[in-house]
Design a protein around this motif. Structure first.
Motif, PDB file in Angstrom:
ATOM      1  N   PHE A  78       1.044  -1.178   0.020  1.00  0.00           N
ATOM      2  CA  PHE A  78       0.004  -0.364   0.339  1.00  0.00           C
ATOM      3  C   PHE A  78       0.732   1.448   0.080  1.00  0.00           C
ATOM      4  O   PHE A  78       2.044   1.646  -0.063  1.00  0.00           O
ATOM      5  CB  PHE A  78      -0.854   0.046   1.127  1.00  0.00           C
ATOM      6  CG  PHE A  78      -0.244  -0.402   2.415  1.00  0.00           C
ATOM      7  CD1 PHE A  78       0.287   0.140   3.456  1.00  0.00           C
ATOM      8  CD2 PHE A  78      -0.542  -1.778   2.810  1.00  0.00           C
ATOM      9  CE1 PHE A  78       1.293   0.019   4.401  1.00  0.00           C
ATOM     10  CE2 PHE A  78       0.314  -1.650   4.431  1.00  0.00           C
ATOM     11  CZ  PHE A  78       0.579  -1.040   4.501  1.00  0.00           C
ATOM     12  N   SER A  79       0.381   2.144  -0.783  1.00  0.00           N
ATOM     13  CA  SER A  79       1.036   3.800  -0.375  1.00  0.00           C
ATOM     14  C   SER A  79      -0.239   4.416  -0.499  1.00  0.00           C
ATOM     15  O   SER A  79      -0.877   4.671  -0.701  1.00  0.00           O
ATOM     16  CB  SER A  79       1.574   3.498  -1.530  1.00  0.00           C
ATOM     17  OG  SER A  79       2.912   4.854  -1.939  1.00  0.00           O
ATOM     18  N   LEU A  80       0.453   6.254   0.210  1.00  0.00           N
ATOM     19  CA  LEU A  80      -0.572   6.874   0.155  1.00  0.00           C
ATOM     20  C   LEU A  80      -0.400   8.239  -0.953  1.00  0.00           C
ATOM     21  O   LEU A  80       0.979   8.082  -1.573  1.00  0.00           O
ATOM     22  CB  LEU A  80      -0.500   7.720   1.226  1.00  0.00           C
ATOM     23  CG  LEU A  80      -1.014   6.844   2.914  1.00  0.00           C
ATOM     24  CD1 LEU A  80      -0.435   7.274   4.123  1.00  0.00           C
ATOM     25  CD2 LEU A  80      -2.217   7.027   2.704  1.00  0.00           C
ATOM     26  N   SER A  81      -1.389   9.011  -1.227  1.00  0.00           N
ATOM     27  CA  SER A  81      -1.904  10.130  -2.421  1.00  0.00           C
ATOM     28  C   SER A  81      -0.511  10.807  -1.624  1.00  0.00           C
ATOM     29  O   SER A  81      -0.376  11.058   0.499  1.00  0.00           O
ATOM     30  CB  SER A  81      -2.608  10.405  -2.188  1.00  0.00           C
ATOM     31  OG  SER A  81      -3.456  11.029  -1.240  1.00  0.00           O
ATOM     32  N   PRO A  82       0.000  12.071  -1.723  1.00  0.00           N
ATOM     33  CA  PRO A  82       0.883  12.664  -1.441  1.00  0.00           C
ATOM     34  C   PRO A  82       0.127  13.679   0.097  1.00  0.00           C
ATOM     35  O   PRO A  82       0.679  13.759   0.323  1.00  0.00           O
ATOM     36  CB  PRO A  82       1.068  13.762  -2.699  1.00  0.00           C
ATOM     37  CG  PRO A  82       0.987  13.457  -3.718  1.00  0.00           C
ATOM     38  CD  PRO A  82      -0.420  12.206  -3.719  1.00  0.00           C
ATOM     39  N   ASP A  83      -1.066  13.810   0.190  1.00  0.00           N
ATOM     40  CA  ASP A  83      -1.919  14.325   0.754  1.00  0.00           C
ATOM     41  C   ASP A  83      -2.206  13.813   1.797  1.00  0.00           C
ATOM     42  O   ASP A  83      -3.550  13.930   2.993  1.00  0.00           O
ATOM     43  CB  ASP A  83      -3.061  15.518   0.335  1.00  0.00           C
ATOM     44  CG  ASP A  83      -4.242  14.929  -0.804  1.00  0.00           C
ATOM     45  OD1 ASP A  83      -3.963  13.523  -0.543  1.00  0.00           O
ATOM     46  OD2 ASP A  83      -5.376  15.026  -1.366  1.00  0.00           O
ATOM     47  N   GLY A  84      -2.585  11.862   1.260  1.00  0.00           N
ATOM     48  CA  GLY A  84      -2.572  11.097   2.743  1.00  0.00           C
ATOM     49  C   GLY A  84      -4.303  11.288   2.793  1.00  0.00           C
ATOM     50  O   GLY A  84      -4.841  10.319   3.781  1.00  0.00           O
ATOM     51  N   ARG A  85      -4.974  11.303   1.698  1.00  0.00           N
ATOM     52  CA  ARG A  85      -6.499  11.470   1.716  1.00  0.00           C
ATOM     53  C   ARG A  85      -6.715   9.803   1.681  1.00  0.00           C
ATOM     54  O   ARG A  85      -7.894   9.227   0.619  1.00  0.00           O
ATOM     55  CB  ARG A  85      -7.253  12.050   0.818  1.00  0.00           C
ATOM     56  CG  ARG A  85      -7.529  13.535   1.664  1.00  0.00           C
ATOM     57  CD  ARG A  85      -7.704  14.798   1.035  1.00  0.00           C
ATOM     58  NE  ARG A  85      -7.120  15.964   1.887  1.00  0.00           N
ATOM     59  CZ  ARG A  85      -8.216  16.575   2.796  1.00  0.00           C
ATOM     60  NH1 ARG A  85      -9.158  15.451   3.466  1.00  0.00           N
ATOM     61  NH2 ARG A  85      -8.200  18.132   3.675  1.00  0.00           N
ATOM     62  N   ALA A  86      -5.287   9.575   0.165  1.00  0.00           N
ATOM     63  CA  ALA A  86      -6.311   8.208  -0.354  1.00  0.00           C
ATOM     64  C   ALA A  86      -4.714   7.423  -0.618  1.00  0.00           C
ATOM     65  O   ALA A  86      -4.054   7.531  -0.123  1.00  0.00           O
ATOM     66  CB  ALA A  86      -6.811   8.299  -2.125  1.00  0.00           C
ATOM     67  N   CYS A  87      -5.368   5.745  -1.164  1.00  0.00           N
ATOM     68  CA  CYS A  87      -4.258   4.820  -0.900  1.00  0.00           C
ATOM     69  C   CYS A  87      -4.360   4.149  -2.265  1.00  0.00           C
ATOM     70  O   CYS A  87      -5.500   4.116  -2.368  1.00  0.00           O
ATOM     71  CB  CYS A  87      -4.539   3.816   0.242  1.00  0.00           C
ATOM     72  SG  CYS A  87      -6.187   3.253   0.555  1.00  0.00           S
ATOM     73  N   PHE A  88      -2.726   3.548  -2.158  1.00  0.00           N
ATOM     74  CA  PHE A  88      -3.652   2.657  -3.385  1.00  0.00           C
ATOM     75  C   PHE A  88      -3.277   1.540  -3.061  1.00  0.00           C
ATOM     76  O   PHE A  88      -1.938   1.007  -2.122  1.00  0.00           O
ATOM     77  CB  PHE A  88      -2.216   3.557  -4.497  1.00  0.00           C
ATOM     78  CG  PHE A  88      -2.375   2.289  -5.403  1.00  0.00           C
ATOM     79  CD1 PHE A  88      -2.799   2.632  -6.739  1.00  0.00           C
ATOM     80  CD2 PHE A  88      -1.238   1.790  -5.861  1.00  0.00           C
ATOM     81  CE1 PHE A  88      -3.091   2.319  -7.893  1.00  0.00           C
ATOM     82  CE2 PHE A  88      -1.405   0.803  -7.681  1.00  0.00           C
ATOM     83  CZ  PHE A  88      -2.017   1.600  -8.530  1.00  0.00           C
ATOM     84  N   LEU A  89      -3.838   0.261  -3.539  1.00  0.00           N
ATOM     85  CA  LEU A  89      -3.209  -0.755  -2.584  1.00  0.00           C
ATOM     86  C   LEU A  89      -3.235  -2.156  -4.403  1.00  0.00           C
ATOM     87  O   LEU A  89      -3.688  -1.873  -5.598  1.00  0.00           O
ATOM     88  CB  LEU A  89      -5.480  -1.674  -1.841  1.00  0.00           C
ATOM     89  CG  LEU A  89      -4.748  -0.753  -0.363  1.00  0.00           C
ATOM     90  CD1 LEU A  89      -6.843  -0.902  -0.195  1.00  0.00           C
ATOM     91  CD2 LEU A  89      -4.338  -0.415   0.056  1.00  0.00           C
ATOM     92  N   TYR A  90      -1.761  -2.658  -3.498  1.00  0.00           N
ATOM     93  CA  TYR A  90      -1.751  -4.254  -4.364  1.00  0.00           C
ATOM     94  C   TYR A  90      -2.015  -5.433  -3.590  1.00  0.00           C
ATOM     95  O   TYR A  90      -1.464  -5.500  -3.043  1.00  0.00           O
ATOM     96  CB  TYR A  90      -0.733  -3.958  -5.577  1.00  0.00           C
ATOM     97  CG  TYR A  90      -0.156  -5.352  -5.691  1.00  0.00           C
ATOM     98  CD1 TYR A  90      -0.898  -5.494  -6.744  1.00  0.00           C
ATOM     99  CD2 TYR A  90       0.735  -6.176  -5.477  1.00  0.00           C
ATOM    100  CE1 TYR A  90      -0.589  -6.825  -7.474  1.00  0.00           C
ATOM    101  CE2 TYR A  90       1.257  -6.461  -5.970  1.00  0.00           C
ATOM    102  CZ  TYR A  90       0.642  -7.664  -6.981  1.00  0.00           C
ATOM    103  OH  TYR A  90       0.946  -9.126  -8.560  1.00  0.00           O
ATOM    104  N   SER A  91      -2.936  -5.967  -4.346  1.00  0.00           N
ATOM    105  CA  SER A  91      -3.506  -7.313  -3.705  1.00  0.00           C
ATOM    106  C   SER A  91      -2.326  -8.464  -3.993  1.00  0.00           C
ATOM    107  O   SER A  91      -2.118  -8.508  -5.208  1.00  0.00           O
ATOM    108  CB  SER A  91      -4.543  -7.709  -3.745  1.00  0.00           C
ATOM    109  OG  SER A  91      -4.972  -8.921  -3.279  1.00  0.00           O
TER     110      SER A  91
END
Length: 543
Positions: free
Chosen positions: A428-441
């Motif tokens: 997982f990784s966060l957007s620069p402003d911390g509002r969204a995340c990127f998930l890889y299963s």
């Protein structure tokens, strides 16, 4: 067992970089092969400094509650100095701001997949504007700057060290220890008694710089410990092994012959710990040190005594959680690995910073340092290394059962990501402003973009897609590869998709960080993907 010459940490010798300080281990002289000599007597001190235990201050807690959120966010993200990206290595070429600067000696992995390291980025200055590079084919040490300056160091220099601010280099040579000012070219012989053969045989560690490059600390015969600063004659300050200096050489951290850890401002040394047997780290100007000793975590500031940070479980080691984009800046490519260089710490203070602590029981605890002796335990159930947004405001972590996030401003509590239990196996990784995340299963191979507060899906990618993220996570790309084509699609955090690359596939495919974006290399042709989603640009080859 061999040890890292920079930090004296035991290593196997097979690692490309030291796991403690990050310095390269595959360059000549990087390892201390021989057992250390018998040490001289310890520096006399005024007596051991006790480890006071400080409780949480109610007054500070009330102030934290009343603080303006935006102000605290500014303080959190402002803990880290700006680090710029200027240099890249690819295909046997050094690039400056995306343009070829120098063709490097040796065979590149793109030319020969079985080739050994053609060159090694040895160090990068704190601001990312000065680079020290070693070419293994020719044995030449060269300094490059973001202004386009190129300086070959004197051939007599052995295992030079770049100052954290990039202003100077120190090195041992046949005639002793040198300080080399990069702005003027002035070469000063600091210490004739510094023995090159002792360095080569592992009897002597290399000297350490102050963060501003104005001072050097080093040890010579019988572990006599010297401090040189501002061009004056070196002054003996005791005996031992230097570990770090603060700016201007005002504070010196060292270990004596018994392994005891001290700090001194020129007066009586202050005993910080009877042993330094775990992780230790200094802030950018050397006024703070966070370290493990005897299964405990301590913090010292401004040359004062070590203060115990209260934790329930024994602490073996710790790791900072820097904002995305602070982890590394230059890629050195071997036939198998993309690596980041040894780079200097850019953190101004450990206060208000999160870190995770590995305990003796092989568990990970997520904590935040609220002040000297003050700790908030965020979670004791970590199952993976947490992610942090580029602005420093938000953390995201997995407990193995669910995903949690926390805003670091004020005293907010951790919150569970809705439906996070279905993504506990994810990268997982966060957007620069911390509002969204990127998930890889890891199980299903699916990618998903999710709003962390609501759990709302913003976008998803089909199983099997490859994803590339920019260093600061400001952008990411979906890469598809068929029998005859390679296609890349840019994805924005709002879910917008833009095709940016469609080229014939080749025999090899390489992906590395390049500036603030990503370089996709098909055989010997590189395509730069900019984080703004513009069309890919072919990277020029070396002249």
């Amino acid at each position: 067992m061999p040890r890292c010459r920079i930090c004296n940490t035991p290593v196997t010798g097979d690692e490309p970089y030291c796991l403690h300080c990050g310095s390269p281990l595959q360059v000549p002289g990087a390892l201390l092969e021989d057992a250390p000599r018998e040490r001289g007597p310890a520096v006399p001190a005024a007596g051991p400094t006790p480890f006071p235990v400080l409780g949480v201050s109610l007054a500070m807690l009330i102030v934290a509650i009343a603080a303006v959120v935006l102000l605290v966010q500014s303080q959190v993200s402002g803990n880290w100095q700006d680090r710029q990206r200027h240099f890249n290595l690819w295909n046997g070429t050094l690039y400056l701001d995306g343009q070829p600067l120098a063709a490097l000696d040796g065979v590149s992995p793109a030319q020969d997949p079985e080739a050994a390291y053609a060159s090694t980025v040895y160090a990068l200055s704190q601001d990312g504007r000065t680079l020290l590079l070693y070419e293994m084919g020719s044995g030449v040490w060269t300094v490059y700057t973001a202004d386009g300056d190129v300086m070959a160091l004197p051939e007599a220099f052995y295992l030079p060290v770049l100052s954290p601010d990039g202003s100077a280099v120190s090195s041992v040579a046949e005639d002793g220890l040198h300080h080399y000012d990069l702005s003027t070219g002035t070469d000063t012989l600091v210490e004739p008694a510094y023995d090159l053969e002792a360095v080569k045989k592992g009897y002597t560690m290399i000297p350490c710089f102050s963060p501003d490059g104005s001072a050097l600390a080093y040890a010579v015969e019988d572990d006599a410990l010297f401090l040189w600063k501002d061009g004056a004659s070196p002054q003996q300050v005791g005996t031992g092994t230097p570990l770090a200096l603060s700016s201007g050489g005002e504070l010196l951290y060292f270990r004596d012959g018994k392994g005891q850890f001290y700090v001194t401002d020129g007066g009586a040394p202050v005993l910080l710990a009877a042993s330094l047997d775990g992780t230790y780290l200094f802030n950018a100007d050397g006024t703070e040190c966070l370290f493990c000793s005897d299964d405990k975590l301590f913090l010292t500031q401004n040359g004062g005594g070590a203060v115990l940070l209260p934790l329930e479980d024994p602490a073996d080691e710790f790791q900072l959680i820097p904002p995305a984009g602070q982890e590394g800046d230059v890629n050195t490519i071997s036939s198998a690995i993309d690596m980041d260089p040894f780079f200097y710490q850019t953190l101004r203070t450990f206060v208000e910073e999160p870190l995770y602590v590995t305990t003796r029981y092989n568990t990970m605890t997520l904590i935040r340092l609220d002040g000297l002796g003050e700790v908030t335990v965020l979670d004791e159930r970590l199952s993976a290394v947490p992610a942090r947004s580029a602005d420093g405001s938000t953390l995201l972590w997995s407990t193995g059962d669910s995903l949690f996030f926390q805003r670091l401003a004020g005293i907010s509590q951790p919150e569970e990501v809705p439906d996070g239990s279905s993504w506990t196996d994810s990268y997982f990784s966060l957007s620069p402003d911390g509002r969204a995340c990127f998930l890889y299963s890891l199980r299903g191979g699916d990618w998903r973009l999710v709003e962390i507060a609501s759990g709302r899906e913003i976008a998803s990618l089909k199983s099997g897609s490859h994803c590339l993220l920019s260093p600061d996570r400001s952008a990411f790309w979906s890469l598809g590869q068929s029998n005859d084509r390679i296609t890349v699609e840019h994805l924005a955090w709002d879910g917008t998709r833009t095709p940016v690359l469609d080229v014939p596939s080749g025999a090899s495919l390489t992906m590395i960080y390049f500036l603030d974006g990503v370089l996709v290399a098909v055989d010997d042709t590189g395509y730069y993907l900019s984080p703004d989603g513009g069309q890919s640009v072919e990277v020029p080859a070396a002249p």
